[in-house]
Design a protein around this motif. Sequence first.
Motif, PDB file in Angstrom:
ATOM      1  N   VAL A   1     103.552 -68.844  53.486  1.00 13.68           N
ATOM      2  CA  VAL A   1     103.649 -67.624  52.622  1.00 13.68           C
ATOM      3  C   VAL A   1     104.442 -68.160  51.456  1.00 13.68           C
ATOM      4  O   VAL A   1     104.515 -67.179  50.415  1.00 13.68           O
ATOM      5  CB  VAL A   1     104.136 -66.659  53.263  1.00 13.68           C
ATOM      6  CG1 VAL A   1     103.496 -66.169  54.611  1.00 13.68           C
ATOM      7  CG2 VAL A   1     105.769 -67.126  53.829  1.00 13.68           C
TER       8      VAL A   1
ATOM      9  N   LEU B   1     110.435 -65.438  59.661  1.00 12.68           N
ATOM     10  CA  LEU B   1     109.945 -66.638  59.057  1.00 12.68           C
ATOM     11  C   LEU B   1     110.705 -67.859  59.467  1.00 12.68           C
ATOM     12  O   LEU B   1     111.587 -67.613  60.215  1.00 12.68           O
ATOM     13  CB  LEU B   1     109.995 -66.695  57.337  1.00 12.68           C
ATOM     14  CG  LEU B   1     111.253 -66.623  56.720  1.00 12.68           C
ATOM     15  CD1 LEU B   1     111.941 -67.849  56.704  1.00 12.68           C
ATOM     16  CD2 LEU B   1     111.424 -65.943  55.432  1.00 12.68           C
TER      17      LEU B   1
ATOM     18  N   GLY C   1     105.321 -68.219  57.778  1.00 13.81           N
ATOM     19  CA  GLY C   1     105.317 -66.744  58.557  1.00 13.81           C
ATOM     20  C   GLY C   1     105.278 -67.001  60.087  1.00 13.81           C
ATOM     21  O   GLY C   1     104.735 -68.064  60.651  1.00 13.81           O
TER      22      GLY C   1
ATOM     23  N   ARG D   1     101.282 -60.376  55.762  1.00 14.59           N
ATOM     24  CA  ARG D   1     102.958 -60.605  55.898  1.00 14.59           C
ATOM     25  C   ARG D   1     103.283 -59.896  54.400  1.00 14.59           C
ATOM     26  O   ARG D   1     102.825 -60.188  53.398  1.00 14.59           O
ATOM     27  CB  ARG D   1     103.182 -62.004  55.903  1.00 14.59           C
ATOM     28  CG  ARG D   1     102.783 -62.326  57.298  1.00 14.59           C
ATOM     29  CD  ARG D   1     103.501 -61.841  58.240  1.00 14.59           C
ATOM     30  NE  ARG D   1     103.429 -62.210  59.649  1.00 14.59           N
ATOM     31  CZ  ARG D   1     102.461 -62.039  60.569  1.00 14.59           C
ATOM     32  NH1 ARG D   1     101.570 -61.123  60.065  1.00 14.59           N
ATOM     33  NH2 ARG D   1     102.365 -62.213  61.788  1.00 14.59           N
TER      34      ARG D   1
ATOM     35  N   ILE E   1     106.266 -59.914  51.571  1.00 12.89           N
ATOM     36  CA  ILE E   1     107.384 -60.607  51.246  1.00 12.89           C
ATOM     37  C   ILE E   1     108.384 -59.803  50.221  1.00 12.89           C
ATOM     38  O   ILE E   1     107.971 -59.307  49.068  1.00 12.89           O
ATOM     39  CB  ILE E   1     107.025 -62.092  50.521  1.00 12.89           C
ATOM     40  CG1 ILE E   1     106.291 -62.791  51.525  1.00 12.89           C
ATOM     41  CG2 ILE E   1     108.552 -62.612  50.196  1.00 12.89           C
ATOM     42  CD1 ILE E   1     105.694 -63.647  50.901  1.00 12.89           C
TER      43      ILE E   1
ATOM     44  N   VAL F   1     110.424 -61.801  55.132  1.00 11.06           N
ATOM     45  CA  VAL F   1     109.098 -61.689  55.258  1.00 11.06           C
ATOM     46  C   VAL F   1     108.897 -60.949  56.795  1.00 11.06           C
ATOM     47  O   VAL F   1     109.544 -61.015  57.750  1.00 11.06           O
ATOM     48  CB  VAL F   1     108.668 -63.172  55.465  1.00 11.06           C
ATOM     49  CG1 VAL F   1     107.198 -63.038  56.026  1.00 11.06           C
ATOM     50  CG2 VAL F   1     108.670 -63.988  54.112  1.00 11.06           C
TER      51      VAL F   1
END
Length: 302
Positions: A36, A62, A124, A249, A251, A256
């Motif tokens: 990610v 994460l 992630g 996901r 952020i 995350v």
Amino acid sequence: MSNIGLIIEEKAADIGNFLVGRLLPFREKRAVGPFVFIDHMGPASLKEYQNLEVPPHPHIGLSTLTYLFEGSIQHKDSLGSDIEIKPGAVNWMTAGKGVVHSERTPEYLRSTEKNLHGFQIWVGLPKNLEQSEPTFHHTEAEDVPVWNEGDLQYKLIAGELFGRRSPVPVHSKLFFLEIKSQTAQKISIGRNLFGEVAMYVLEGNVTIEGNTFGGKQLLVAKNANLCEFEISENSTIYLFGGEPFEEERYIFWNFVNSDKEIIEKAKINWHEQNHEAFPLVVGDEEEFVPLPKSILNGKLSK
């Protein structure tokens, strides 16, 4: 029709004493497989009065992966880890429900000229592990699988590929692969890949369907199984990829998660310096990175 679905240009981002080249996330591609966030850090030449100074800051949901080509970073975290990251080693910290860490130039290098170059990566976590207990694992360079096929050298930094497995304890199906070539040749490895895949050229260049690409670009494939390219002599490339998650996901700053409310709670806990949620970094307790006001006041949209 080209198999390149997207070309992401490396863009500058400020992390303190110097700029890094941000590759992910990108507005048109938020993740590649479970990856990610990817920063290309350096190459930076630091004077004797310049040092990497990233004070304690939090993460949730994460795993961080630090991989250096050159230089050294002292990692300290709220689990009590205190280790120097050297080139070729893999630093893997799983935040889970919450961890805090700092990244600084080691004490013995702080008054010398030094270089710093590498990758800073966020991966992630599967939904069922996003609130897990934090963990830390350091893999020495000599323990990372390396093998040769003709003039090609492969290094499996993390994940599983070609029937080999890196000792880095990843939590989902992924791969982070280095390929070095001494000679110009054609490489066809798509049948070995899975999920999504992106390529970064560190040295040299690659030619894909008649088009040549060099550094400072992340090339995202439309179909990992069709990954085929020509590599120039004395080139080094990296492949990032794996199975994407079913859930999106989100952020937000250093957080995350697939649940926006968990991110909102993490923002408040860090702003209020709730040490039950985010313990102090052992040996680096005096400083911390404040939650930016824009982050605190910017509630995630539903």
